[in-house]
Write a protein that holds these residues in place. Structure first.
Motif, mmCIF file in Angstrom:
data_model
loop_
_atom_site.group_PDB
_atom_site.id
_atom_site.type_symbol
_atom_site.label_atom_id
_atom_site.label_comp_id
_atom_site.label_asym_id
_atom_site.label_seq_id
_atom_site.Cartn_x
_atom_site.Cartn_y
_atom_site.Cartn_z
ATOM 1 N N ASN A 53 4.787 18.627 -19.373
ATOM 2 C CA ASN A 53 3.587 18.030 -19.978
ATOM 3 C C ASN A 53 3.800 16.626 -20.535
ATOM 4 N N TYR A 54 5.056 16.228 -20.746
ATOM 5 C CA TYR A 54 5.324 14.995 -21.496
ATOM 6 C C TYR A 54 5.719 13.802 -20.617
ATOM 7 N N SER A 55 5.783 13.996 -19.308
ATOM 8 C CA SER A 55 6.102 12.913 -18.355
ATOM 9 C C SER A 55 7.427 12.224 -18.659
ATOM 10 N N CYS B 294 10.972 8.661 -20.025
ATOM 11 C CA CYS B 294 12.320 8.914 -20.566
ATOM 12 C C CYS B 294 12.328 9.210 -22.067
ATOM 13 N N GLY B 295 11.188 9.637 -22.589
ATOM 14 C CA GLY B 295 11.120 9.993 -24.004
ATOM 15 C C GLY B 295 10.602 8.880 -24.903
ATOM 16 N N TYR B 296 10.317 7.715 -24.322
ATOM 17 C CA TYR B 296 9.761 6.617 -25.122
ATOM 18 C C TYR B 296 8.301 6.911 -25.471
ATOM 19 N N HIS C 270 2.662 9.784 -23.380
ATOM 20 C CA HIS C 270 3.556 10.677 -24.122
ATOM 21 C C HIS C 270 2.935 11.046 -25.471
ATOM 22 N N LEU C 271 2.396 10.052 -26.173
ATOM 23 C CA LEU C 271 1.772 10.308 -27.480
ATOM 24 C C LEU C 271 0.561 11.221 -27.344
#
Length: 196
Positions: free
Chosen positions: A156-158, A163-165, A170-171
């Motif tokens: 779900n977070y791509s 890469c977690g940025y 992501h938000l």
């Protein structure tokens, strides 16, 4: 980028850099590398200045031709220690896996991971010293591959793309699906979501 800036420090050089300090999810990765001064891939540069395919191509060349190591600091350690100390811990872990005897260690930035080692800090070192740039590529690609693997469990977070940025997507995913064990709860965007 050539090797002349590195050689000002001596013939036996280890470059060190970290990646992932500004991410909202995932560990910090650091790499240490002994660049073979007579046999290294062309095109080495600060990892941020290379596109993904070029980084991967140079990474494959580096791991074939050079001695290197990778150190990691976990999300739990980031939350307990803070991001700077965790980055230095990851660097130390990378250095512990490589023979540093009779080497000068060039570290990106202005903080030294260990006062007892023969370390020189170089501000914007990934743009000035080819060994630090090589370390930045090893650290970046290693972490990106880790986050791509992690994204298979948390699609779900791509993370395979960001890469977690803290990208917009992501938000938005954090707001919609909540956080995972891999999110850094002490970082402002996530911390603020948790207390609201």
């Amino acid at each position: 980028m050539n090797i002349l800036n590195d050689l000002k420090f001596g013939k036996n050089i280890i470059g060190v850099d970290e990646v992932g300090r500004g991410c909202l999810a995932g560990p910090v990765f650091a790499a240490a590398i002994k660049l073979d001064q007579n046999n290294f891939p062309e095109g080495i540069n600060d990892s941020k200045k290379l596109n993904k395919s070029k980084r991967l191509e140079i990474f494959k060349g580096l791991i074939k031709k050079c001695e290197y190591s990778v150190g990691i600091s976990s999300v739990k350690e980031i939350e307990e220690l803070n991001i700077l100390q965790s980055s230095l811990l990851a660097m130390n872990r990378a250095l512990e896996k490589i023979n540093i005897k009779n080497h000068v260690i060039l570290v990106d930035g202005n903080f030294s991971p260990d006062k007892n080692k023969n370390i020189r800090t170089v501000i914007k070192g990934d743009q000035k010293c080819i060994s630090i740039a090589a370390a930045s590529i090893i650290a970046k690609v290693s972490r990106d591959l880790f986050m791509e693997e992690l994204s298979l469990k948390f699609p779900n977070y791509s993370w395979e793309k960001n890469c977690g940025y803290g990208t917009k997507k992501h938000l938005e995913a954090i707001k919609k699906f909540g956080i995972t064990e891999h999110h850094r709860k002490t970082f402002s965007p996530i911390h603020n979501l948790l207390i609201n």
